[in-house]
Scaffold this motif. Sequence first.
Motif, mmCIF file in Angstrom:
data_model
loop_
_atom_site.group_PDB
_atom_site.id
_atom_site.type_symbol
_atom_site.label_atom_id
_atom_site.label_comp_id
_atom_site.label_asym_id
_atom_site.label_seq_id
_atom_site.Cartn_x
_atom_site.Cartn_y
_atom_site.Cartn_z
ATOM 1 N N TYR A 133 42.510 36.990 48.978
ATOM 2 C CA TYR A 133 41.154 37.521 49.116
ATOM 3 C C TYR A 133 40.375 36.716 50.145
ATOM 4 N N ASN A 134 39.311 37.307 50.690
ATOM 5 C CA ASN A 134 38.553 36.628 51.733
ATOM 6 C C ASN A 134 37.654 35.503 51.212
ATOM 7 N N ASP A 135 37.671 35.277 49.888
ATOM 8 C CA ASP A 135 36.956 34.115 49.352
ATOM 9 C C ASP A 135 37.907 32.957 49.059
ATOM 10 N N GLY A 136 39.187 33.132 49.462
ATOM 11 C CA GLY A 136 40.173 32.072 49.276
ATOM 12 C C GLY A 136 41.055 32.232 48.052
ATOM 13 N N GLU A 137 40.734 33.154 47.173
ATOM 14 C CA GLU A 137 41.559 33.351 45.971
ATOM 15 C C GLU A 137 42.911 33.946 46.360
ATOM 16 N N VAL A 138 43.976 33.459 45.718
ATOM 17 C CA VAL A 138 45.333 33.946 45.963
ATOM 18 C C VAL A 138 45.953 34.378 44.639
ATOM 19 N N VAL A 139 46.506 35.591 44.603
ATOM 20 C CA VAL A 139 47.146 36.115 43.399
ATOM 21 C C VAL A 139 48.620 36.363 43.702
ATOM 22 N N GLU A 140 49.481 35.761 42.896
ATOM 23 C CA GLU A 140 50.926 35.927 43.057
ATOM 24 C C GLU A 140 51.426 37.021 42.115
#
Length: 220
Positions: A133-140
């Motif tokens: 996401y563009n707020d830095g969140e990463v979902v695997e």
Amino acid sequence: MNSFVRRASFIAGTTSLALVFGAGAASAHVSVYAPGAEQGGYSVLAFRVPTESDTAATSSVKVELPGLNSARTQPIPGWTSTVDKNAEGLATAVTWTATPGAEVLPGQFQQFLLSAGPLPEQESVSFPATQTYNDGEVVEWNEEPAADGSEPEHPAPLLTLTAASAEAHGHGAATVTAEAEAPSVAESDNTARWMAGVALVLGALGAALGIGAAVRGRRS
């Protein structure tokens, strides 16, 4: 002719995928669809990526590939794509990245098409994905189904493959043969029409000469 058939098949496949996406838009997981995909065959894989966040937009998606000989992405306005390959030249991952303003906003989803193959000769194949996401969140999205069959929180996109069909290969060969013969059939048809046209012209000319002779005979 071959390019026309491939283009028509691709359009038909894309239309089918659009219908599938419309039917399953309520799902909030990264998923993969490829109706009719066969073991050991080539297919158009469609990855659907919904934005689950209420405050951020999806800016990047990376999908792991099982070492494929071919992996070609379809251009998406505002997005770039990169295919990673190993030392053997096999495609191991593909990453789609949005340019500013093209991100997938909250409440929306994007579909990413990949023409790939040959697919593994097994009943199913997993495509672990990473959504950024563009707020830095990463979902695997890389979790496998539990032993009891229940779905995990972040399941990896899973594609079920049908057994390779000998009839399908035979049909494909018949199609190629028919296409190869098509030009000669058309040629014969054109030749026949040309000969018929010549015959009509000659017939008309003969009739005109006959009428002219008759008229001259009466005058004499």
